[in-house]
Design a protein around this motif. Structure first.
Motif, mmCIF file in Angstrom:
data_model
loop_
_atom_site.group_PDB
_atom_site.id
_atom_site.type_symbol
_atom_site.label_atom_id
_atom_site.label_comp_id
_atom_site.label_asym_id
_atom_site.label_seq_id
_atom_site.Cartn_x
_atom_site.Cartn_y
_atom_site.Cartn_z
ATOM 1 N N ARG A 108 0.833 -1.196 0.000
ATOM 2 C CA ARG A 108 0.000 0.000 0.000
ATOM 3 C C ARG A 108 0.868 1.246 0.000
ATOM 4 O O ARG A 108 2.053 1.213 0.330
ATOM 5 N N SER A 167 1.681 2.629 -9.389
ATOM 6 C CA SER A 167 0.249 2.600 -9.665
ATOM 7 C C SER A 167 -0.049 3.275 -10.996
ATOM 8 O O SER A 167 0.426 4.359 -11.286
ATOM 9 N N ASP A 203 -6.740 1.611 -9.099
ATOM 10 C CA ASP A 203 -5.436 1.534 -8.436
ATOM 11 C C ASP A 203 -5.243 0.167 -7.787
ATOM 12 O O ASP A 203 -4.172 -0.449 -7.915
ATOM 13 N N ARG A 236 -2.387 -2.674 -8.546
ATOM 14 C CA ARG A 236 -1.498 -3.199 -7.513
ATOM 15 C C ARG A 236 -1.585 -4.718 -7.428
ATOM 16 O O ARG A 236 -0.585 -5.410 -7.249
#
Length: 363
Positions: free
Chosen positions: A100, A300, A352, A356
């Motif tokens: 993250r 991203s 996004d 990921r």
């Protein structure tokens, strides 16, 4: 099923437990900055730890059923349902473990600047700023206008606002986690108030979003690297504005960055606001440079959109809003401009996350 396939979660579980011990220490509560930092990290890890615990229970239940079924076939009847539960828990944990953005729990400083289109662009910049202020109000966030330069016909040539969460937001719900996708060029199509023949014009305004660095120690600012000028504020204001040298301009000599603030009556307050913006900009530059250097790590696809690219179009005659990165389109522009921005933002969040997950699968 002899070993855990999610051993990468164990350090996070241990860190969460350590943070819990630190937060239970009364001495920590005497340092507001440290307490806020610990609480943010603790909250950020909570979802991953809960997902790991859920998966661990499901995995252990399935392992136990498989073991007992070797001696008692009746336990085999439970295995298919337990496999479904374990698979669902594993998928949820896998999503939680995708790397993250480390800034996701931060507040933000958001800037809006008029672009091509003259007076109409400044009016649109004002509309965008009001949209973000109303969106923040809907989400219960605090806002503070740090600096504004108004245009002659209304709107803003440029404006800067801090947006701060109240309390400790849940993971993914802090201002940066939601608003970081707003950075870029926003295009508007409408009939300007200055247009006498009713023709539709296209203009644009730029938005820059930066994580707000609440701990000055995170960004090293050498006083010798700063050139600080004071000057008289311009534009509408109160008693002290336009009459005293309260406005502050700070130039960061190594980078050439220039930040000015003039909204407050106090020179000291304007200086603190300018330093706050400067720290945010320097942090953002450092993050972008680190990401660019780490070429082996995919960034991203939403966040890497070039700032010069038009990310969104606001078509007023059709009441249509379209995000060019995610393909999102709807015909409720009037509601979006009034702050109902969640669906548009969520399309970027989902894109996004998909990027990921795909990057994690490639490794």
């Amino acid at each position: 099923m002899t070993s855990s396939p999610f051993s990468s979660a164990l350090p996070l579980v241990a860190e969460h437990a350590d943070l819990e011990r630190q937060l239970a220490d009364p001495a920590v509560h005497g340092d507001a900055t440290a307490l806020r930092r610990l609480n943010k990290r603790y909250a950020a890890l909570a979802g991953t730890v809960a997902a790991y615990r859920d998966w661990e229970r499901a995995w252990e239940d399935l392992a136990t059923a498989c073991e007992l079924a070797q001696d008692d076939p009746s336990f085999a009847e439970e295995i298919p349902e337990l496999e479904v539960q374990e698979s669902a828990a594993a998928e949820h944990l896998r999503r939680q473990l995708v790397p993250r953005d480390p800034d996701d729990d931060r507040d933000v400083i958001l800037e809006v600047k008029a672009g091509e289109g003259g007076a109409e662009s400044a009016l649109f910049a004002g509309d965008l700023m009001r949209m973000y202020l109303r969106y923040a109000e809907r989400r219960g966030w605090r806002t503070e206008l740090l600096d504004t330069t108004e245009s002659d016909l209304g709107g803003y040539k440029d404006a800067r606002v801090s947006i701060t969460a109240t309390g400790t937001p849940a993971p993914g719900e802090a201002p940066w986690a939601r608003l970081k996708y707003e950075g870029g060029v926003h295009r508007v199509q409408r009939v300007p108030v200055t247009e006498s023949q009713g023709r539709i014009h296209t203009s644009a305004a730029g938005v820059l979003v930066m994580p707000d660095i609440d701990d000055p120690a995170e960004v090293d600012l050498d006083p010798n690297d700063l050139k600080i000028d004071v000057f008289r504020s311009s534009g509408p204001g109160g008693q002290s504005v336009n009459t005293t040298d309260s406005a502050v301009r700070i130039t960061h000599l190594p980078s050439g960055l220039v930040v000015s603030c003039q909204n407050e009556k106090s020179q000291l307050q304007n200086k603190e606001s300018a330093l706050r913006v400067l720290r945010a900009r320097l942090h953002q530059i450092a993050v972008e440079e680190a990401e660019a250097a780490a070429s082996e790590q995919r960034r991203s696809q939403v966040r890497t959109v070039d700032r010069s690219e038009r990310i969104r179009t606001y078509n007023f005659p059709e009441n249509r809003i379209a995000d060019h990165r995610t393909g999102y389109k709807s015909y409720n522009l009037d509601q979006v401009i009034d702050g109902d921005l969640d669906a548009v933002v969520q399309s970027a969040v989902d894109a996004d996350e998909a990027a990921r997950l795909a990057a994690a699968g490639d490794r």
